[in-house]
Motif scaffolding. Structure first.
Motif, PDB file in Angstrom:
ATOM      1  N   GLU A   9      65.248  24.165  16.566  1.00  0.00           N
ATOM      2  CA  GLU A   9      66.602  23.922  16.069  1.00  0.00           C
ATOM      3  C   GLU A   9      67.697  24.542  16.946  1.00  0.00           C
ATOM      4  N   HIS A  10      67.334  25.593  17.691  1.00  0.00           N
ATOM      5  CA  HIS A  10      68.331  26.307  18.504  1.00  0.00           C
ATOM      6  C   HIS A  10      67.749  26.587  19.883  1.00  0.00           C
ATOM      7  N   ALA A  11      67.476  25.543  20.604  1.00  0.00           N
ATOM      8  CA  ALA A  11      66.790  25.660  21.898  1.00  0.00           C
ATOM      9  C   ALA A  11      67.587  26.442  22.937  1.00  0.00           C
ATOM     10  N   GLU A  12      68.880  26.540  22.791  1.00  0.00           N
ATOM     11  CA  GLU A  12      69.707  27.274  23.756  1.00  0.00           C
ATOM     12  C   GLU A  12      70.109  28.644  23.240  1.00  0.00           C
ATOM     13  N   CYS A  13      69.331  29.180  22.333  1.00  0.00           N
ATOM     14  CA  CYS A  13      69.608  30.482  21.734  1.00  0.00           C
ATOM     15  C   CYS A  13      68.535  31.484  22.174  1.00  0.00           C
ATOM     16  N   ALA A  14      68.920  32.459  22.969  1.00  0.00           N
ATOM     17  CA  ALA A  14      67.966  33.438  23.504  1.00  0.00           C
ATOM     18  C   ALA A  14      67.186  34.176  22.412  1.00  0.00           C
ATOM     19  N   PRO A  15      67.821  34.602  21.311  1.00  0.00           N
ATOM     20  CA  PRO A  15      67.046  35.294  20.278  1.00  0.00           C
ATOM     21  C   PRO A  15      65.936  34.431  19.656  1.00  0.00           C
ATOM     22  N   ALA A  16      66.112  33.126  19.642  1.00  0.00           N
ATOM     23  CA  ALA A  16      65.055  32.254  19.114  1.00  0.00           C
ATOM     24  C   ALA A  16      63.816  32.321  20.005  1.00  0.00           C
ATOM     25  N   TRP A  17      64.024  32.231  21.304  1.00  0.00           N
ATOM     26  CA  TRP A  17      62.907  32.319  22.251  1.00  0.00           C
ATOM     27  C   TRP A  17      62.291  33.711  22.226  1.00  0.00           C
ATOM     28  N   TYR A  18      63.126  34.719  22.055  1.00  0.00           N
ATOM     29  CA  TYR A  18      62.644  36.098  21.958  1.00  0.00           C
ATOM     30  C   TYR A  18      61.723  36.255  20.741  1.00  0.00           C
ATOM     31  N   ALA A  19      62.112  35.672  19.615  1.00  0.00           N
ATOM     32  CA  ALA A  19      61.312  35.786  18.395  1.00  0.00           C
ATOM     33  C   ALA A  19      59.921  35.199  18.594  1.00  0.00           C
ATOM     34  N   VAL A  20      59.834  34.048  19.248  1.00  0.00           N
ATOM     35  CA  VAL A  20      58.526  33.435  19.508  1.00  0.00           C
ATOM     36  C   VAL A  20      57.740  34.302  20.495  1.00  0.00           C
ATOM     37  N   GLY A  21      58.416  34.850  21.491  1.00  0.00           N
ATOM     38  CA  GLY A  21      57.756  35.752  22.430  1.00  0.00           C
ATOM     39  C   GLY A  21      57.166  36.965  21.732  1.00  0.00           C
ATOM     40  N   CYS A  22      57.890  37.505  20.761  1.00  0.00           N
ATOM     41  CA  CYS A  22      57.374  38.652  19.995  1.00  0.00           C
ATOM     42  C   CYS A  22      56.117  38.268  19.228  1.00  0.00           C
ATOM     43  N   TYR A  23      56.117  37.081  18.645  1.00  0.00           N
ATOM     44  CA  TYR A  23      54.922  36.620  17.930  1.00  0.00           C
ATOM     45  C   TYR A  23      53.717  36.585  18.868  1.00  0.00           C
ATOM     46  N   TYR A  24      53.901  35.958  20.022  1.00  0.00           N
ATOM     47  CA  TYR A  24      52.780  35.850  20.962  1.00  0.00           C
ATOM     48  C   TYR A  24      52.355  37.217  21.495  1.00  0.00           C
ATOM     49  N   TYR A  25      53.321  38.100  21.686  1.00  0.00           N
ATOM     50  CA  TYR A  25      52.972  39.443  22.145  1.00  0.00           C
ATOM     51  C   TYR A  25      52.103  40.155  21.104  1.00  0.00           C
ATOM     52  N   LEU A  26      52.487  40.038  19.853  1.00  0.00           N
ATOM     53  CA  LEU A  26      51.739  40.713  18.785  1.00  0.00           C
ATOM     54  C   LEU A  26      50.345  40.123  18.574  1.00  0.00           C
ATOM     55  N   THR A  27      50.157  38.880  19.003  1.00  0.00           N
ATOM     56  CA  THR A  27      48.831  38.265  18.888  1.00  0.00           C
ATOM     57  C   THR A  27      48.044  38.389  20.191  1.00  0.00           C
ATOM     58  N   ASN A  28      48.546  39.233  21.104  1.00  0.00           N
ATOM     59  CA  ASN A  28      47.904  39.500  22.407  1.00  0.00           C
ATOM     60  C   ASN A  28      47.799  38.279  23.311  1.00  0.00           C
ATOM     61  N   ASN A  29      48.667  37.326  23.115  1.00  0.00           N
ATOM     62  CA  ASN A  29      48.741  36.166  23.999  1.00  0.00           C
ATOM     63  C   ASN A  29      49.893  36.434  24.976  1.00  0.00           C
ATOM     64  N   PHE A  30      49.602  37.276  25.957  1.00  0.00           N
ATOM     65  CA  PHE A  30      50.650  37.804  26.828  1.00  0.00           C
ATOM     66  C   PHE A  30      51.257  36.751  27.747  1.00  0.00           C
ATOM     67  N   GLU A  31      50.475  35.788  28.180  1.00  0.00           N
ATOM     68  CA  GLU A  31      51.020  34.733  29.053  1.00  0.00           C
ATOM     69  C   GLU A  31      52.069  33.912  28.307  1.00  0.00           C
ATOM     70  N   GLN A  32      51.749  33.519  27.080  1.00  0.00           N
ATOM     71  CA  GLN A  32      52.711  32.751  26.279  1.00  0.00           C
ATOM     72  C   GLN A  32      53.933  33.608  25.953  1.00  0.00           C
ATOM     73  N   ALA A  33      53.699  34.865  25.617  1.00  0.00           N
ATOM     74  CA  ALA A  33      54.823  35.760  25.320  1.00  0.00           C
ATOM     75  C   ALA A  33      55.744  35.865  26.526  1.00  0.00           C
ATOM     76  N   ARG A  34      55.138  36.030  27.693  1.00  0.00           N
ATOM     77  CA  ARG A  34      55.927  36.157  28.923  1.00  0.00           C
ATOM     78  C   ARG A  34      56.780  34.912  29.153  1.00  0.00           C
ATOM     79  N   ARG A  35      56.211  33.747  28.923  1.00  0.00           N
ATOM     80  CA  ARG A  35      56.975  32.497  29.115  1.00  0.00           C
ATOM     81  C   ARG A  35      58.193  32.455  28.195  1.00  0.00           C
ATOM     82  N   HIS A  36      57.998  32.885  26.958  1.00  0.00           N
ATOM     83  CA  HIS A  36      59.106  32.843  26.004  1.00  0.00           C
ATOM     84  C   HIS A  36      60.157  33.910  26.309  1.00  0.00           C
ATOM     85  N   PHE A  37      59.719  35.100  26.687  1.00  0.00           N
ATOM     86  CA  PHE A  37      60.695  36.120  27.072  1.00  0.00           C
ATOM     87  C   PHE A  37      61.459  35.690  28.321  1.00  0.00           C
ATOM     88  N   GLN A  38      60.758  35.073  29.252  1.00  0.00           N
ATOM     89  CA  GLN A  38      61.407  34.594  30.475  1.00  0.00           C
ATOM     90  C   GLN A  38      62.443  33.523  30.146  1.00  0.00           C
TER      91      GLN A  38
END
Length: 89
Positions: A9-38
C-alpha cells in the motif's frame, strides 16, 4: 504479514520496507532482511533505523567491514543516539 501489506500500500515509504526487513531479520532470513533494509535506505537515505538494521544483517553473518560501514552511516543520522556507537563496539 501486516508489514507486507504496508509495502503493497505504501511502496515509497521507507518505514514500510524497514518493517518487513525487521520481520525477516527476526526470522533469521538475513538476505531478505538486507534487501528490505537496502530498499528503505534507497527510498530515504537518512532513515537511520534502516541503516542500523542493515548493519545488523551484516554482523549476523560475520561481515564486519560492511556492518561497520552501515553503523557509521547510522551514527551520522542518529546524532546524539548511543545505539550506532554501541554496535560499533
Amino acid at each position: 504479514i501486516d508489514a507486507h501489506k504496508l509495502v503493497d500500500e505504501h511502496a515509497e515509504c521507507a518505514p514500510a520496507w524497514y518493517a518487513v526487513g525487521c520481520y525477516y531479520y527476526l526470522t533469521n532470513n538475513f538476505e531478505q532482511a538486507r534487501r528490505h533494509f537496502q530498499k528503505a535506505t534507497s527510498i530515504n537515505g537518512y532513515f537511520a533505523p534502516a541503516w542500523l538494521g542493515y548493519g545488523h544483517t551484516f554482523a549476523a553473518q560475520d561481515e564486519s567491514d560492511q556492518a561497520l560501514a552501515a553503523y557509521r552511516t547510522a551514527s551520522r543520522f542518529f546524532c546524539g543516539c548511543h545505539l550506532p556507537t554501541l554496535c560499533i563496539g
